[in-house]
Design a protein around this motif. Structure first.
Motif, PDB file in Angstrom:
ATOM      1  N   GLU A   1     -20.306  -5.800  -7.057  1.00 50.42           N
ATOM      2  CA  GLU A   1     -21.012  -5.044  -8.098  1.00 50.42           C
ATOM      3  C   GLU A   1     -20.679  -3.556  -8.038  1.00 50.42           C
ATOM      4  N   ARG A   2     -20.458  -3.046  -6.838  1.00 49.57           N
ATOM      5  CA  ARG A   2     -20.190  -1.614  -6.665  1.00 49.57           C
ATOM      6  C   ARG A   2     -18.698  -1.301  -6.497  1.00 49.57           C
ATOM      7  N   LEU A   3     -17.846  -2.327  -6.419  1.00 52.64           N
ATOM      8  CA  LEU A   3     -16.409  -2.101  -6.265  1.00 52.64           C
ATOM      9  C   LEU A   3     -15.862  -1.383  -7.492  1.00 52.64           C
ATOM     10  N   GLN A   4     -14.995  -0.408  -7.250  1.00 52.98           N
ATOM     11  CA  GLN A   4     -14.379   0.343  -8.344  1.00 52.98           C
ATOM     12  C   GLN A   4     -12.873   0.274  -8.222  1.00 52.98           C
ATOM     13  N   CYS A   5     -12.218   0.179  -9.367  1.00 41.45           N
ATOM     14  CA  CYS A   5     -10.769   0.302  -9.415  1.00 41.45           C
ATOM     15  C   CYS A   5     -10.467   1.359 -10.465  1.00 41.45           C
TER      16      CYS A   5
ATOM     17  N   HIS B   1     -16.977   1.055   3.977  1.00 48.11           N
ATOM     18  CA  HIS B   1     -16.365   1.401   2.701  1.00 48.11           C
ATOM     19  C   HIS B   1     -14.884   1.659   2.955  1.00 48.11           C
ATOM     20  N   LEU B   2     -14.021   1.061   2.141  1.00 49.60           N
ATOM     21  CA  LEU B   2     -12.582   1.215   2.300  1.00 49.60           C
ATOM     22  C   LEU B   2     -11.976   1.623   0.974  1.00 49.60           C
ATOM     23  N   SER B   3     -11.054   2.567   1.011  1.00 50.18           N
ATOM     24  CA  SER B   3     -10.294   2.947  -0.185  1.00 50.18           C
ATOM     25  C   SER B   3      -8.843   2.560   0.020  1.00 50.18           C
ATOM     26  N   ILE B   4      -8.279   1.887  -0.964  1.00 49.68           N
ATOM     27  CA  ILE B   4      -6.864   1.520  -0.955  1.00 49.68           C
ATOM     28  C   ILE B   4      -6.213   2.233  -2.128  1.00 49.68           C
TER      29      ILE B   4
ATOM     30  N   SER C   1     -10.951  -5.393 -14.300  1.00 51.87           N
ATOM     31  CA  SER C   1      -9.933  -6.344 -13.840  1.00 51.87           C
ATOM     32  C   SER C   1      -9.601  -6.179 -12.356  1.00 51.87           C
ATOM     33  N   GLY C   2      -9.867  -5.013 -11.793  1.00 55.81           N
ATOM     34  CA  GLY C   2      -9.602  -4.781 -10.375  1.00 55.81           C
ATOM     35  C   GLY C   2     -10.435  -5.659  -9.468  1.00 55.81           C
TER      36      GLY C   2
ATOM     37  N   LEU D   1      -2.922   2.934  -8.493  1.00 56.48           N
ATOM     38  CA  LEU D   1      -4.216   2.239  -8.540  1.00 56.48           C
ATOM     39  C   LEU D   1      -5.020   2.705  -7.336  1.00 56.48           C
ATOM     40  N   LEU D   2      -6.313   2.890  -7.521  1.00 54.92           N
ATOM     41  CA  LEU D   2      -7.185   3.269  -6.418  1.00 54.92           C
ATOM     42  C   LEU D   2      -8.374   2.327  -6.408  1.00 54.92           C
TER      43      LEU D   2
END
Length: 176
Positions: free
Chosen positions: A38-42, A116-119, A50-51, A76-77
Motif C-alpha cells: 500500500e505504501r510502496l512507491q515507484c 525501508h529500501l530504495s532501489i 505498475s511498479g 526508475l526509483l
C-alpha cells in the motif's frame, strides 16, 4: 583447469554449489510477502501503480503481463517499505531481453535491520525506457518491535481543591 579465483587455505564454495535447489529457491525470495504494498512507491513509471506489480511470488516471476516501464527516461526509483525488519541477502531483477533491461542499480540503505529500501535503476543498455518484469528480494524478516505510547498524567504538586476529603470517622478518610 582453473576457474578464475583462488581457494586460499579454507576451501571454496562456488556460486553453483551455494545455490538453493529449484524447489527451495522460491522460498528464499519470499520477502515480497513482507512488503507494505500500500505504501510502496515507484517514481518515473509510465503507468500509475505498475511498479507494485513487479513484486510477486517466485512462481509468477515469468508472468510478463505485469511489468513496469519508465516514463521520461531510463530511470526508475522504487521506495519499498517493509512490515518489519529485513536483513537483505540478495536481489534479482528480470527485465526485457533487449536494450531496455536494467544495466545499473543502486541500493540506498544498510542491509541489516532494514525497514525501508530504495532501489534506483539508473541505466539500461541503451534504450529510451527501462522495462522490469520481476524484482525478487531474498533475506530474513523479523517482526518490527514498536514501543506503544503510554499516556499518563503526572501531578508535580497536588492542588488541595482537586481532592475533597470527607470525614467518615476520625481514623478513616476516603478520597472521592
Amino acid at each position: 583447469m582453473s576457474h578464475g579465483h583462488s581457494h586460499g587455505g579454507g576451501g571454496c564454495r562456488c556460486a553453483a554449489e551455494r545455490e538453493e535447489p529449484p524447489e527451495q529457491r522460491g522460498l528464499a525470495y519470499g520477502l515480497y510477502l513482507r512488503i507494505d504494498l500500500e505504501r510502496l512507491q515507484c517514481l518515473n513509471e509510465s503507468r500509475e501503480g505498475s511498479g507494485r506489480g513487479v513484486f510477486k511470488p517466485w512462481e509468477e516471476r515469468t508472468d510478463r503481463s505485469k511489468f513496469v516501464e519508465s516514463d521520461a527516461d531510463e530511470e526508475l526509483l522504487f521506495n519499498i517499505p517493509f512490515t518489519g525488519n529485513v536483513k537483505l541477502k540478495g536481489i534479482i531483477i528480470m527485465g526485457e531481453d533487449d536494450d531496455s533491461h536494467p544495466s545499473e542499480m543502486r541500493l540506498i540503505s544498510r542491509f541489516s535491520n532494514v525497514y525501508h529500501l530504495s532501489i534506483h535503476i539508473s541505466k539500461n543498455f541503451g534504450a529510451d525506457t527501462t522495462k522490469v518484469f520481476y524484482i525478487g528480494l531474498r533475506g530474513e524478516w523479523t517482526e518490527l518491535r514498536r514501543h506503544e505510547v503510554t499516556i499518563c498524567s503526572y501531578e508535580a504538586s497536588a492542588n488541595p481543591a482537586d481532592h475533597r476529603v470527607h470525614q467518615v470517622t476520625p481514623q478513616t478518610h476516603f478520597i472521592s
